[in-house]
Design an enzyme around this catalytic site. Structure first.
Site, PDB file in Angstrom:
ATOM      1  N   GLU A  78       0.834  -1.201   0.000  1.00  0.00           N
ATOM      2  CA  GLU A  78       0.000   0.000   0.000  1.00  0.00           C
ATOM      3  C   GLU A  78       0.873   1.256   0.000  1.00  0.00           C
ATOM      4  O   GLU A  78       1.846   1.353   0.730  1.00  0.00           O
ATOM      5  CB  GLU A  78      -0.922   0.010   1.219  1.00  0.00           C
ATOM      6  CG  GLU A  78      -1.903  -1.157   1.266  1.00  0.00           C
ATOM      7  CD  GLU A  78      -2.946  -1.107   0.159  1.00  0.00           C
ATOM      8  OE1 GLU A  78      -3.109  -0.036  -0.457  1.00  0.00           O
ATOM      9  OE2 GLU A  78      -3.583  -2.152  -0.088  1.00  0.00           O
ATOM     10  N   ARG A  88     -16.492   8.462  14.329  1.00  0.00           N
ATOM     11  CA  ARG A  88     -16.770   7.996  15.688  1.00  0.00           C
ATOM     12  C   ARG A  88     -16.061   6.695  15.977  1.00  0.00           C
ATOM     13  O   ARG A  88     -15.780   5.913  15.080  1.00  0.00           O
ATOM     14  CB  ARG A  88     -18.278   7.850  15.887  1.00  0.00           C
ATOM     15  CG  ARG A  88     -19.008   9.185  15.854  1.00  0.00           C
ATOM     16  CD  ARG A  88     -20.464   9.027  16.193  1.00  0.00           C
ATOM     17  NE  ARG A  88     -21.152   8.206  15.204  1.00  0.00           N
ATOM     18  CZ  ARG A  88     -22.377   7.723  15.374  1.00  0.00           C
ATOM     19  NH1 ARG A  88     -23.026   7.951  16.496  1.00  0.00           N
ATOM     20  NH2 ARG A  88     -22.949   6.998  14.437  1.00  0.00           N
ATOM     21  N   CYS A 141      -7.074  -1.862   8.303  1.00  0.00           N
ATOM     22  CA  CYS A 141      -5.800  -1.883   7.574  1.00  0.00           C
ATOM     23  C   CYS A 141      -5.356  -0.471   7.216  1.00  0.00           C
ATOM     24  O   CYS A 141      -4.210  -0.084   7.445  1.00  0.00           O
ATOM     25  CB  CYS A 141      -5.928  -2.747   6.322  1.00  0.00           C
ATOM     26  SG  CYS A 141      -6.165  -4.509   6.672  1.00  0.00           S
ATOM     27  N   HIS A 165      -1.110  -5.799   1.850  1.00  0.00           N
ATOM     28  CA  HIS A 165      -2.312  -6.626   1.867  1.00  0.00           C
ATOM     29  C   HIS A 165      -2.040  -7.966   1.184  1.00  0.00           C
ATOM     30  O   HIS A 165      -1.363  -8.009   0.149  1.00  0.00           O
ATOM     31  CB  HIS A 165      -3.446  -5.930   1.102  1.00  0.00           C
ATOM     32  CG  HIS A 165      -4.349  -5.125   1.966  1.00  0.00           C
ATOM     33  ND1 HIS A 165      -4.616  -3.788   1.742  1.00  0.00           N
ATOM     34  CD2 HIS A 165      -5.078  -5.472   3.063  1.00  0.00           C
ATOM     35  CE1 HIS A 165      -5.463  -3.351   2.655  1.00  0.00           C
ATOM     36  NE2 HIS A 165      -5.761  -4.352   3.461  1.00  0.00           N
TER      37      HIS A 165
END
Length: 213
Positions: A78, A88, A141, A165
């Protein structure tokens, strides 16, 4: 160098997480560099807290987090983690949020400072399907990649950090015939190639790589 490699525990009803299983199979050193392995929870904020505590207790030069992504055919380093931590707080399973808001300081995004293009090309060179990804999703992730960048920017300026990943493994898709998978041996082979690129090179190659999924 000392390298910390983390793997998430199983989540979403799965009994196994290929990320964690692959991390367990990594050697304890590579090219003379020590590898330490750490299981982290697939839970917002708790995952970051576990890594942060570990970094406070021991010094590492590199932190590489590994996570599962269902639906991808390749191993995907990534490039960037985005800040969605002003949302939240999720519950303890990382699912529905509860009512307390959280304020997250930091940049809008943090880019991995590992040679992600070299890592991708190293995996492909040894026969492992790999692509560079420009989106780590919006679940834990992405959260941990962003938080690693935040920790590097605010507390541990000396570390290099990144995220990879990995796909499902075959036993996870027996009831998901539409989902691709990759053998655990191939995943480990790919991670080793990526780690070798990390310890061998400081800079990245200048080629056009990267896509969304």
């Amino acid at each position: 160098m000392r390298i910390l490699v983390t793997g998430f525990d199983p989540f979403g009803g799965e009994k196994i997480n290929p990320a964690l299983e692959a991390v367990k199979l990594l050697p304890n050193e590579i090219a003379g560099h020590e590898i330490k392995k750490l299981e982290i929870p697939t839970v917002f904020h708790k995952s970051k807290d576990v890594i942060q505590t570990h970094l406070q207790q021991s010094q590492y030069d590199i932190v590489l987090a590994i996570g599962q992504v269902g639906g991808r055919y390749e191993i995907t380093p990534e490039r960037v983690g985005i800040n969605i931590d002003d949302a939240r707080i999720p519950d303890n399973e990382g699912n529905q949020p509860i009512d307390e808001p959280i304020q997250q300081a930091g940049e809008a995004a943090y880019f991995s400072n590992l040679p992600v293009k070299r890592m991708t090309e190293a995996m492909k060179k040894c026969g492992v399907p790999a692509r560079l990804s420009n989106t780590a999703g919006t679940f834990v992730c992405n959260h941990i990649l962003y938080q690693l960048g935040y920790l590097q920017a605010t507390q541990f300026s000396y570390i290099k950090f990144g995220f990879i990943h990995v796909p499902f493994i075959p036993e996870q898709v027996t009831d998901k015939p539409e989902k691709p998978s990759m053998s655990i041996d191939t995943i480990v082979k790919g991670l080793l190639a990526a780690l070798e690129a990390i310890v061998e090179y400081d800079d990245d190659i200048k080629v056009a790589l990267g896509e969304t999924h």
